[in-house]
Design a protein around this motif. Structure first.
Motif, short mmCIF file in Angstrom:
data_model
loop_
_atom_site.label_atom_id
_atom_site.label_comp_id
_atom_site.label_asym_id
_atom_site.label_seq_id
_atom_site.Cartn_x
_atom_site.Cartn_y
_atom_site.Cartn_z
N GLU A 102 42.97 43.85 18.48
CA GLU A 102 43.36 44.29 19.24
C GLU A 102 44.83 43.90 19.67
N LEU A 103 45.14 42.36 19.27
CA LEU A 103 46.08 41.87 19.79
C LEU A 103 47.10 41.31 18.43
N SER A 104 45.92 41.27 16.96
CA SER A 104 47.19 41.35 15.65
C SER A 104 48.12 42.37 15.11
N LEU A 105 49.27 41.80 14.59
CA LEU A 105 50.02 43.04 13.94
C LEU A 105 48.90 43.86 12.89
N GLY A 106 48.01 43.38 12.58
CA GLY A 106 47.72 44.16 11.94
C GLY A 106 46.77 45.39 12.19
N TYR A 107 45.96 45.67 13.28
CA TYR A 107 45.35 46.65 14.21
C TYR A 107 46.20 47.53 14.34
N LEU A 108 48.01 46.73 14.79
CA LEU A 108 48.39 47.77 15.55
C LEU A 108 49.24 48.68 14.36
N LEU A 109 49.66 48.28 12.73
CA LEU A 109 49.34 48.67 12.14
C LEU A 109 48.53 49.88 11.76
N ASP A 110 47.42 49.45 11.75
CA ASP A 110 46.15 50.89 11.46
C ASP A 110 46.90 51.44 11.96
N LEU A 111 47.02 50.92 13.94
CA LEU A 111 47.59 52.46 14.65
C LEU A 111 48.02 52.72 14.67
N MET A 112 49.31 52.65 13.97
CA MET A 112 50.14 53.32 13.93
C MET A 112 49.98 54.29 11.91
N GLU A 113 49.51 53.65 11.69
CA GLU A 113 49.24 54.60 10.42
C GLU A 113 47.98 55.76 10.84
N GLU A 114 46.95 55.69 11.21
CA GLU A 114 46.40 56.96 11.70
C GLU A 114 47.38 57.40 13.18
#
Length: 185
Positions: A102-114
């Motif tokens: 949850e603290l990674s930029l990759g997770y943030l990208l996944d969230l924004m894609e969703e």
């Protein structure tokens, strides 16, 4: 004309991602003929027509009317949307993600894609789409980041507990926190 067209097909992306076509599409924000667009872009009508044909085939522009000019039927075209969103799924990712950190930029990208996919799937023709967007800037010193994360999780958990029942309209809540870019950009 729609506000946003969400592009999920590779053919649409290929048709859009050509600089000449982007310029033609910008000109088609208002209904225009290929001759009118050609004059504005200092190109031949035949060249513009070729690009317009590709945009229409991809669903990015549409024929909205026709008129007779000196015995020839001339099409009037318009962009299908005011803006276009390219699905991140078209690009894909290199490598496999080992964990959803949850603290990674990759997770943030996944969230924004969703979030992007969810918004694109909404029925914009519905009379009312109750939604809210909140944005702000905060400053958190490095030594206070763990406390900030704890406070944020506590506040969200309180909301999920208070409004997480089975009755009422269902909403999705996504919170993103990321480093702000330079103010000089």
């Amino acid at each position: 004309m729609r506000d946003v067209l969400y592009l999920e097909q590779i053919e649409q992306a290929e048709a859009l991602l050509k600089p000449q076509r982007v310029e033609v599409l910008r000109q088609l924000a208002e209904p225009r003929t290929c001759t009118e667009v050609a004059a504005r872009l200092d190109q031949t009508p035949q060249r513009v027509y070729y690009h317009v044909k590709q945009l229409v085939a991809a669903g990015l522009a549409e024929l909205v009317n026709e008129r007779k000019v000196r015995g020839i039927t001339e099409g009037i075209y318009q962009a299908a949307a005011r803006s276009y969103w390219l699905s991140p799924r078209l690009v894909g990712r290199i490598g496999l993600r080992k964990a959803r950190d949850e603290l990674s930029l990759g997770y943030l990208l996944d969230l924004m894609e969703e979030v992007q996919a969810d918004i694109a799937a909404l029925d914009r023709a519905a009379p009312e789409l109750p939604s809210i967007g909140v944005s702000g800037e905060i400053r958190v010193p490095a030594e206070q980041r763990p406390q900030f994360l704890h406070d944020l999780q506590t506040a969200l958990q309180d909301l999920f507990t208070r409004y997480g029942g089975s009755e009422g309209d269902a909403f999705k809540l996504a919170v993103a926190c990321y480093p702000k870019g330079n103010d000089n950009d």
